[in-house]
Design a protein around this motif. Sequence first.
Motif, PDB file in Angstrom:
ATOM      1  N   ARG A 243     -10.719   0.039  -6.430  1.00 24.83           N
ATOM      2  CA  ARG A 243      -9.733   0.628  -5.818  1.00 24.83           C
ATOM      3  C   ARG A 243      -8.966   1.366  -6.681  1.00 24.83           C
ATOM      4  NH1 ARG A 243      -5.100  -3.284  -3.533  1.00 24.83           N
ATOM      5  NH2 ARG A 243      -3.840  -2.114  -5.289  1.00 24.83           N
ATOM      6  N   LEU A 244      -9.137   2.573  -6.749  1.00 25.70           N
ATOM      7  CA  LEU A 244      -8.516   3.428  -7.972  1.00 25.70           C
ATOM      8  C   LEU A 244      -7.001   3.744  -7.597  1.00 25.70           C
ATOM      9  CD1 LEU A 244     -11.434   5.869  -8.348  1.00 25.70           C
ATOM     10  CD2 LEU A 244     -11.029   3.644  -9.608  1.00 25.70           C
ATOM     11  N   ARG A 245      -6.359   3.293  -6.370  1.00 24.49           N
ATOM     12  CA  ARG A 245      -4.907   3.548  -6.306  1.00 24.49           C
ATOM     13  C   ARG A 245      -4.355   2.327  -5.785  1.00 24.49           C
ATOM     14  NH1 ARG A 245      -5.319   9.214  -3.570  1.00 24.49           N
ATOM     15  NH2 ARG A 245      -4.481  10.755  -5.431  1.00 24.49           N
ATOM     16  N   SER A 246      -3.002   2.251  -5.712  1.00 26.50           N
ATOM     17  CA  SER A 246      -2.418   1.418  -5.144  1.00 26.50           C
ATOM     18  C   SER A 246      -2.861   1.006  -3.680  1.00 26.50           C
ATOM     19  CB  SER A 246      -0.773   1.511  -5.133  1.00 26.50           C
ATOM     20  OG  SER A 246      -0.317   1.544  -6.485  1.00 26.50           O
ATOM     21  N   HIS A 247      -2.316  -0.287  -3.317  1.00 25.19           N
ATOM     22  CA  HIS A 247      -2.881  -0.785  -1.867  1.00 25.19           C
ATOM     23  C   HIS A 247      -2.771   0.274  -0.858  1.00 25.19           C
ATOM     24  CE1 HIS A 247      -3.417  -3.200   1.484  1.00 25.19           C
ATOM     25  NE2 HIS A 247      -2.180  -2.731   2.149  1.00 25.19           N
ATOM     26  N   THR A 248      -1.335   0.893  -0.648  1.00 25.44           N
ATOM     27  CA  THR A 248      -1.113   1.977   0.161  1.00 25.44           C
ATOM     28  C   THR A 248       0.056   2.913  -0.716  1.00 25.44           C
ATOM     29  OG1 THR A 248       0.817   0.990   0.989  1.00 25.44           O
ATOM     30  CG2 THR A 248      -1.167   0.259   2.041  1.00 25.44           C
ATOM     31  N   THR A 249       0.381   3.865  -0.065  1.00 25.32           N
ATOM     32  CA  THR A 249       1.480   4.811  -0.683  1.00 25.32           C
ATOM     33  C   THR A 249       2.828   3.727  -0.854  1.00 25.32           C
ATOM     34  OG1 THR A 249       2.027   5.301   1.699  1.00 25.32           O
ATOM     35  CG2 THR A 249       0.832   6.723   0.381  1.00 25.32           C
ATOM     36  N   GLU A 250       3.062   2.760  -0.162  1.00 26.73           N
ATOM     37  CA  GLU A 250       4.079   1.911  -0.203  1.00 26.73           C
ATOM     38  C   GLU A 250       4.277   0.833  -1.148  1.00 26.73           C
ATOM     39  OE1 GLU A 250       6.414   3.634   1.882  1.00 26.73           O
ATOM     40  OE2 GLU A 250       4.584   4.673   1.969  1.00 26.73           O
ATOM     41  N   ASP A 251       2.930   0.537  -2.124  1.00 31.47           N
ATOM     42  CA  ASP A 251       2.790  -0.345  -3.017  1.00 31.47           C
ATOM     43  C   ASP A 251       2.763   0.320  -4.381  1.00 31.47           C
ATOM     44  OD1 ASP A 251       1.868  -2.707  -3.909  1.00 31.47           O
ATOM     45  OD2 ASP A 251      -0.413  -2.132  -3.897  1.00 31.47           O
ATOM     46  N   ASP A 252       3.153  -0.512  -5.412  1.00 36.54           N
ATOM     47  CA  ASP A 252       3.144  -0.105  -6.870  1.00 36.54           C
ATOM     48  C   ASP A 252       2.087  -1.020  -7.594  1.00 36.54           C
ATOM     49  OD1 ASP A 252       3.334   0.704  -9.234  1.00 36.54           O
ATOM     50  OD2 ASP A 252       5.756   0.711  -9.009  1.00 36.54           O
TER      51      ASP A 252
ATOM     52  N   PRO B 178      -6.119 -10.705  -6.259  1.00 33.09           N
ATOM     53  CA  PRO B 178      -7.374 -10.212  -6.936  1.00 33.09           C
ATOM     54  C   PRO B 178      -8.618 -11.414  -6.465  1.00 33.09           C
ATOM     55  CG  PRO B 178      -6.131 -11.498  -8.930  1.00 33.09           C
ATOM     56  CD  PRO B 178      -5.325 -11.517  -7.277  1.00 33.09           C
ATOM     57  N   ASN B 179      -9.886 -10.836  -6.474  1.00 36.76           N
ATOM     58  CA  ASN B 179     -10.944 -11.752  -6.031  1.00 36.76           C
ATOM     59  C   ASN B 179     -10.673 -13.137  -6.593  1.00 36.76           C
ATOM     60  OD1 ASN B 179     -13.690  -9.169  -6.030  1.00 36.76           O
ATOM     61  ND2 ASN B 179     -12.168  -9.547  -4.652  1.00 36.76           N
TER      62      ASN B 179
ATOM     63  N   ARG C 152      -1.385  -4.946 -12.034  1.00 36.44           N
ATOM     64  CA  ARG C 152      -2.387  -4.489 -12.612  1.00 36.44           C
ATOM     65  C   ARG C 152      -2.364  -3.685 -13.844  1.00 36.44           C
ATOM     66  NH1 ARG C 152      -5.888  -0.760  -8.318  1.00 36.44           N
ATOM     67  NH2 ARG C 152      -8.004  -0.980  -9.439  1.00 36.44           N
ATOM     68  N   ARG C 153      -2.910  -4.315 -14.830  1.00 38.15           N
ATOM     69  CA  ARG C 153      -2.764  -3.399 -16.154  1.00 38.15           C
ATOM     70  C   ARG C 153      -3.336  -2.181 -16.284  1.00 38.15           C
ATOM     71  NH1 ARG C 153      -5.116  -7.043 -20.834  1.00 38.15           N
ATOM     72  NH2 ARG C 153      -6.898  -6.641 -19.661  1.00 38.15           N
ATOM     73  N   ARG C 154      -2.628  -0.964 -16.675  1.00 36.35           N
ATOM     74  CA  ARG C 154      -3.023  -0.027 -16.855  1.00 36.35           C
ATOM     75  C   ARG C 154      -4.324   0.242 -17.570  1.00 36.35           C
ATOM     76  NH1 ARG C 154      -1.272   2.222 -12.898  1.00 36.35           N
ATOM     77  NH2 ARG C 154      -1.274   0.096 -12.273  1.00 36.35           N
ATOM     78  N   GLU C 155      -4.527  -0.357 -18.449  1.00 32.70           N
ATOM     79  CA  GLU C 155      -5.872  -0.183 -19.162  1.00 32.70           C
ATOM     80  C   GLU C 155      -7.178  -0.701 -18.274  1.00 32.70           C
ATOM     81  OE1 GLU C 155      -3.348  -1.820 -20.411  1.00 32.70           O
ATOM     82  OE2 GLU C 155      -3.854  -3.415 -21.514  1.00 32.70           O
TER      83      GLU C 155
END
Lengths: 329, 343
Positions: free
Chosen positions: B251-260, B193-194, B265-268
Motif C-alpha cells: 500500500r503506497l499511500r495512507s489508508h485513505t485521504t483522511e489517514d496520516d 500490520p499483518n 509507518r516509518r518513512r524509510e
Amino acid sequence: MDLNQDRLVSMYRQMVLIRRFEERAADFYREGKIGGFLHLYIGEEAVGVGAIAALEPQDYIVTHYRDHGHALARGLDPKRLMAELLGRATGVSGGKGGSMHLADVSKGFWGGYGIVGGHIALAVGLALSAQYLDENRVVLCIFGEGSTNIGYFHEALNLASLWKLPVVFLCENNLYGMGTAVERASAVPSVAAKACAYNIPATRIDGMNISTVYEAAALAVAHVRSGQGPYLIEAMCYRFPGHSMGDPERYRSKDEVDRYREQDPILMLGKQLESQGILDEGGLEQIDHDVSKVIEAVAVFADQSHAPAPEALHEHVYAHPLNHREGAA
Amino acid sequence: MSAENHISRHEALGLHGEDVHELYYQMVLTRTVDDRLWNLNRQGKVLAFASCLGQEAAQVGSAYALAPDDWLAISYREHGVVIARGMSVRDIFAYAYHRDNDPNTRGRQIPGHYGSQKLHILTASSPVGTQLAHGVGSAWASVYEGKREATIIYFGDGATSTGDFHAAANFAAVHKLPVVFLCQNNEWAISVPNTLQYAVKHLTERAAGYGMMGTLVDGLDVIEVFGATRAALARAYSGEGPTFVEAKCKRLRSHTTEDDDRRYRRREDVEADRAHDPLANLEAYMKAASLWDEGVARQAGEKAAAEVEDATQYAEASPLPKPSETLTHIFAEVKTDAHQNDD
C-alpha cells in the motif's frame, strides 16, 4: 497425569450423578415444571467430566447451553442447579437464568450461554484478562461443532492465537447441529483440522472414553498454562436424546442411536472398573443407589423452593444497578 | 530469466502482445485516476476516498480475467477493478464529484463505493468484509438459476479476521459455489500490520480450514495475477467450488485521504515499499518480452492524462443532484407515503 483408582471412581460417580440428575430433570419437564427449553447431555458425560477434572480451582469455564453436566462436574450444588431449572429463587442464577444459563463465578464457572458460538468470544476475553492481570488461569471454552461455522469462532481463534491467550478450546462434536449433520454444514468436517488455519495445535479424540479425554485435557491445559497459547481438542461424542425435549429426531436413524448407546461412557467406565478389579458389580450398584438418594433430595429441595418474588425482578440484572432511577421520576 | 521465458508466461496464458499493452494502459490509467483524485481531495473538491496505489496489478490483472457475465463484490479500494471492468473515467469522476449524472449512486455515496448493474458490480459496502456474504449469495443465485457465472469477491487482509469472512468461506466451500476470493494483502489494515492481524504465515493457510484451494501470488505481477484468477474461474465454472487467491501487494499511500500513516509507518519503510512498483515490474517484463519502446510509456501517459483531464472537466461542468430528489435512487420501489403501510 496418571488417573489413580480414587480418581476413576470419583469420575464414575460424577457421570452417574449427571445422568440421574438429567433423567429427573426430564421428568420435571414432562410434568410441566420446567419452562422453555431443556437440552440434555446424556451420552456426552465423559467429555465434560474428563476435561474439567484436568482444571485447577482458579481456572475458568465458559460453556454453551447444554451445560448441566459441566456445572455438576465443576462441583456446583446439584440442589441449587435443579432449583434453577425449575426457575426457583434458590437456583444458582436466582431462578432467572434457567437451564441454559447456569453460573457460579465463585467456582470459576462463568456460565452456559444461549447464543450459539457467542460465548467463544467471551472466553477469549476472560483469557485476555487473565493474561493482562498476570493471573495463573486457564480458560476452558466448551462449544459444539455447529458453532464452528459461526463468525465468532473465527474471530476468537485468530485473536487467541495471535495474542497467545490461555484458552483450551474444547469442541464437543456430537455430529449434529440441532438436526443438521456436520458434513452438511462444514466442508471440513473435522474441527481439529480447522485449527491449522489459526496456527493452533489440535487433537481429535474419542470423547466416549473418559481416560482419553482426561489425558488430552491435561496435556492441553499444561501447554496453555506454560504460556504457549491456545490449544484445541475435538472430542467425538454422541447425544443419546434429541437436541432438546421437543425434537422428533427425523434426521437420524434409531439404529444409529442404538449403535452409539453400546458405547455409553458410563457403561464403558463401569466395565473398566470391574475388569481392573477396582469395583465389583455391587460397588457400581452402590454408587447408583447413593446417587439416586442424592437426586431424590435434590428434587424435593427444588420442588419445594419458591419462585423469585416480583420485587426481585431487577436484581441480578446489572452488577451495579442504577437504583437512584426509581426515585428520579 | 530469459526473454523466451517471459514471453512464454503471457503467451502460455493465451495473452497476445496487445493484451499486455492493454493491461499496461489500464494500470497507468488507474494510477493517473488515483493521483488526480488524491489531488482533488487536497483541493477540497473530492471527498474522502481510499487510494489503490501499489495494487494496480492485482486489481487490473484479476478483473481482466473475468467474463462479461461474471459478478463482482468489491471493497471501497477498487478503482483499478472498475476501470478494467470497463467503467468510463467520466463516470468515475462524475461519482467522485457527486454529480447527478453519476451512474453508480447518482452522487449519493462516499467516493469509491462503485456499483453497476450493467457491469455486474454489486454496490460496495463501507463495513469491512460484508461484501463477502453478498458475493457468496450472488454465486449461490447463479447456481440456483443454472447460469454459468462466477462471482469474484475483492477484500483486503483486514477483512479476513471478520466473522463474515469465516461464514462466507465455509458456506461457499460446503456448497461448492463458483466464487473467487481475491484477497489483496497490502500488509496494512488501516494502521494494523499483518503481524498483529493473524498468526499464520500466509493467509492462504486459512483455505485449508475450509477445504478450499488456496493460491499465493505476487500481487505486483499482473500476468501472474491474471493466470491465477483465470485458473480459479475455471474451477468455479466447472463446479469445483471456490478458490482463495492471496495477492501480496504494497500500500503506497495512507489508508485513505483522511489517514496520516506517518503516525505508524516509518518513512524509510514506505520508501522501500515504493521500490515494489507493479508498473515498473510490468515495464521490465515488457522490455524482456520485446513489447516495449519508449513510445509505449509516453503514449500511455498522454492518453491517460487526456482521459482524466476530460473527465475532470466533464464532472466539473455536470449538475449536482437536486435537493428535492434526495430520496430518489435510494430504493428500487419508493414508498411515497410512509403512513400507507401502517395497517
